[in-house]
Design an enzyme around this catalytic site. Structure first.
Site, PDB file in Angstrom:
ATOM      1  N   LYS A 153       9.421  17.241  -3.993  1.00 20.66           N
ATOM      2  CA  LYS A 153       8.485  15.974  -3.295  1.00 20.66           C
ATOM      3  C   LYS A 153       8.560  15.014  -4.976  1.00 20.66           C
ATOM      4  O   LYS A 153      10.031  13.856  -4.422  1.00 20.66           O
ATOM      5  CB  LYS A 153       6.998  15.583  -3.192  1.00 20.66           C
ATOM      6  CG  LYS A 153       6.689  14.188  -3.241  1.00 20.66           C
ATOM      7  CD  LYS A 153       7.079  13.663  -1.672  1.00 20.66           C
ATOM      8  CE  LYS A 153       6.213  11.921  -2.247  1.00 20.66           C
ATOM      9  NZ  LYS A 153       6.915  10.693  -1.345  1.00 20.66           N
ATOM     10  N   LYS A 204       1.892   6.663 -10.096  1.00 21.42           N
ATOM     11  CA  LYS A 204       1.458   7.706  -9.640  1.00 21.42           C
ATOM     12  C   LYS A 204       1.919   8.925  -9.709  1.00 21.42           C
ATOM     13  O   LYS A 204       2.023  10.146 -10.142  1.00 21.42           O
ATOM     14  CB  LYS A 204      -0.058   7.749  -8.807  1.00 21.42           C
ATOM     15  CG  LYS A 204      -0.257   9.149  -8.546  1.00 21.42           C
ATOM     16  CD  LYS A 204      -1.329   8.669  -6.928  1.00 21.42           C
ATOM     17  CE  LYS A 204       0.368   9.970  -6.632  1.00 21.42           C
ATOM     18  NZ  LYS A 204      -0.744  10.749  -5.502  1.00 21.42           N
TER      19      LYS A 204
HETATM   20  P1  NAP Z   1      -4.603   5.763   1.077  1.00 23.13           P
HETATM   21  O1  NAP Z   1      -3.968   5.045   2.265  1.00 23.13           O
HETATM   22  O2  NAP Z   1      -4.773   4.722   0.230  1.00 23.13           O
HETATM   23  O3  NAP Z   1      -5.414   6.559   1.917  1.00 23.13           O
HETATM   24  C1  NAP Z   1      -5.991   7.254   0.473  1.00 23.13           C
HETATM   25  C2  NAP Z   1      -7.218   8.221   1.365  1.00 23.13           C
HETATM   26  O4  NAP Z   1      -7.455   9.749   0.265  1.00 23.13           O
HETATM   27  C3  NAP Z   1      -8.287   8.118   1.892  1.00 23.13           C
HETATM   28  O5  NAP Z   1      -8.242   8.307   2.824  1.00 23.13           O
HETATM   29  C4  NAP Z   1      -9.369   7.859   0.542  1.00 23.13           C
HETATM   30  O6  NAP Z   1     -10.081   7.939   0.992  1.00 23.13           O
HETATM   31  C5  NAP Z   1      -9.176   9.263   0.364  1.00 23.13           C
HETATM   32  N1  NAP Z   1      -9.709   9.802  -0.812  1.00 23.13           N
HETATM   33  C6  NAP Z   1      -9.172   9.589  -2.339  1.00 23.13           C
HETATM   34  N2  NAP Z   1      -9.468  10.161  -3.123  1.00 23.13           N
HETATM   35  C7  NAP Z   1     -10.683  11.021  -2.061  1.00 23.13           C
HETATM   36  C8  NAP Z   1     -11.640  11.332  -3.024  1.00 23.13           C
HETATM   37  N3  NAP Z   1     -11.796  11.420  -4.326  1.00 23.13           N
HETATM   38  N4  NAP Z   1     -12.480  11.767  -1.863  1.00 23.13           N
HETATM   39  C9  NAP Z   1     -12.093  12.431  -0.708  1.00 23.13           C
HETATM   40  N5  NAP Z   1     -11.681  11.264  -0.110  1.00 23.13           N
HETATM   41  C10 NAP Z   1     -10.649  10.245  -1.495  1.00 23.13           C
HETATM   42  O7  NAP Z   1      -2.991   6.343   1.041  1.00 23.13           O
HETATM   43  P2  NAP Z   1      -1.932   7.330   1.514  1.00 23.13           P
HETATM   44  O8  NAP Z   1      -0.942   6.092   1.264  1.00 23.13           O
HETATM   45  O9  NAP Z   1      -2.343   7.305   3.094  1.00 23.13           O
HETATM   46  O10 NAP Z   1      -1.484   8.495  -0.082  1.00 23.13           O
HETATM   47  C11 NAP Z   1      -2.030   9.542   0.264  1.00 23.13           C
HETATM   48  C12 NAP Z   1      -0.976  10.630   0.374  1.00 23.13           C
HETATM   49  O11 NAP Z   1       0.637  10.445   0.416  1.00 23.13           O
HETATM   50  C13 NAP Z   1      -0.375  10.157  -1.689  1.00 23.13           C
HETATM   51  O12 NAP Z   1      -0.457  11.482  -2.596  1.00 23.13           O
HETATM   52  C14 NAP Z   1       0.106   9.685  -1.836  1.00 23.13           C
HETATM   53  O13 NAP Z   1       1.259  10.012  -2.679  1.00 23.13           O
HETATM   54  C15 NAP Z   1       0.807  10.297  -0.480  1.00 23.13           C
HETATM   55  N6  NAP Z   1       2.317  10.053   0.030  1.00 23.13           N
HETATM   56  C16 NAP Z   1       2.217   8.264   0.661  1.00 23.13           C
HETATM   57  C17 NAP Z   1       3.467   7.932   1.411  1.00 23.13           C
HETATM   58  C18 NAP Z   1       3.917   6.038   1.475  1.00 23.13           C
HETATM   59  O14 NAP Z   1       4.186   5.689   2.070  1.00 23.13           O
HETATM   60  N7  NAP Z   1       2.153   5.724   1.896  1.00 23.13           N
HETATM   61  C19 NAP Z   1       4.613   8.458   1.577  1.00 23.13           C
HETATM   62  C20 NAP Z   1       4.860   9.831   1.192  1.00 23.13           C
HETATM   63  C21 NAP Z   1       3.467  10.121   0.460  1.00 23.13           C
HETATM   64  P3  NAP Z   1     -11.030   6.108   0.832  1.00 23.13           P
HETATM   65  O15 NAP Z   1     -10.809   5.577   2.486  1.00 23.13           O
HETATM   66  O16 NAP Z   1     -13.105   6.407   0.969  1.00 23.13           O
HETATM   67  O17 NAP Z   1     -11.116   5.357   0.273  1.00 23.13           O
END
Ligand code: NAP
Length: 298
Positions: free
Chosen positions: A172, A240
């Site tokens: 990744k 990040k």
């Molecule tokens: P996001 O919308 O910001 O969601 C993050 C999630 O993680 C939320 O449910 C949040 O809870 C939870 N979270 C964060 N810190 C936490 C903690 N300490 N304890 C418990 N829950 C926690 O992010 P996302 O876009 O879904 O991305 C998630 C992962 O996938 C990341 O690692 C990102 O790099 C990866 N990713 C993202 C994409 C993209 O296009 N978005 C593509 C590939 C990979 P709350 O709801 O309470 O905040």
């Protein structure tokens, strides 16, 4: 009987992935720190747990998709974490993008409880998560991947076993290096054309199909010409991931000059409050250095 699946983290990615797991017929238990974000999945038939530990108690395969390394450590190894509820013989699958080294540490801690782990970060963004077309890069033992594959099939199209634990994350991060350097090359080419007074749409049309062609030129450049910087993938998440790349490279005494430069340039976007824009907003930094803006028809 299909395996019971647990899902921790219902953000941009986790929620649609959960919907696809339900659609494929797996019983699903979910938990999210902000509990209201679980409402939609509850209506679709998921059971909502009170903690990551409770998710693990009710699941055979426990998926985490949260933000960064400390967040995965917290939901898996923390006081109310998965490790305290997971049964011997269950599998933890971390689909967040985090450090390969932290991944190996978590896998070792779980192994001591006779719990398997896969690191399985994804690419394809929110669109891929909704459409069930994610690419999934897997680290861990091959038989464990085969056990989890029916769940991956519900979420993704291309599922590649890269190697042992941590190697999914390595893949990744390699992906992210290629993404940002494609963005940088696209940005410099477009800004050069604009500064020279060329019609950038015509330049784009001409170069897209040749040796310069790239996913970035096909998908991001048209948005730049429309000045539409709405995110598929935000600058903040891109930074990040680059931070993870730079840390892993530092540990290997590995020089990645292009990646380091892009990381520094993107800090300027963060300093200007643009970190919620799409990662191709990198072009704005190059534009500022040049004193010119890339636009559509001249
Ligand atoms: P996001 O919308 O910001 O969601 C993050 C999630 O993680 C939320 O449910 C949040 O809870 C939870 N979270 C964060 N810190 C936490 C903690 N300490 N304890 C418990 N829950 C926690 O992010 P996302 O876009 O879904 O991305 C998630 C992962 O996938 C990341 O690692 C990102 O790099 C990866 N990713 C993202 C994409 C993209 O296009 N978005 C593509 C590939 C990979 P709350 O709801 O309470 O905040």
């Amino acid at each position: 009987m299909p395996e019971k699946v647990g899902l921790i983290g219902l953000g941009i990615m986790g929620k649609p992935m959960g919907k696809n797991v339900l659609k494929a017929g797996f019983p699903l238990t979910v938990w999210n720190r902000t509990i209201s974000r679980a409402d939609e999945l509850k209506e679709s038939g998921a059971r909502v747990a009170n903690s990551p530990k409770e998710v693990a108690e009710n699941s055979d395969i426990i998926i985490t998709i949260v933000s960064d390394s400390p967040d995965v450590q917290e939901v898996v190894l923390g006081d109310d974490g998965v490790i305290h509820g997971a049964r011997s013989g269950s599998v933890v699958v971390d689909m967040s993008t985090i450090s390969p080294q932290v991944t190996r540490e978590i896998a070792n801690a779980l192994r001591e409880k006779n719990v398997d782990m896969l690191d399985a970060p994804v690419s394809g963004g929110e669109k891929g998560a909704m459409e069930g077309t994610l690419s999934i890069m897997v680290g861990g033992d091959a038989p464990v991947l085969e056990r989890v594959r029916p769940v991956f099939d519900a979420m993704g199209k291309r599922i590649v076993h890269i190697g042992e634990n941590g190697m999914g994350q390595v893949c990744k991060l390699a992906n992210q290096i290629a993404v940002v350097l494609n963005n940088l090359s696209m940005s410099e080419a477009l800004v050069f054309a604009a500064k020279s007074g060329a019609d950038v749409s015509k330049v784009l049309e001409a170069i897209q199909a040749g040796a310069a062609g790239s996913w970035a030129l096909n998908n991001y450049a048209p948005k730049i010409l429309r000045r539409d910087f709405s995110p598929g993938f935000m600058v903040s998440l891109q930074q990040k991931d680059l931070k993870l790349v730079m840390e892993a490279a530092r540990d290997m005494n590995l020089s990645l000059p292009g990646t380091a430069l892009t990381y520094e340039l993107q800090k300027s976007l963060q300093a200007h409050g643009l970190d919620k824009e799409g990662n191709f907003a990198l072009v704005k930094v190059i534009e500022q250095l040049a004193g010119v803006k890339v636009k559509g028809e001249s």
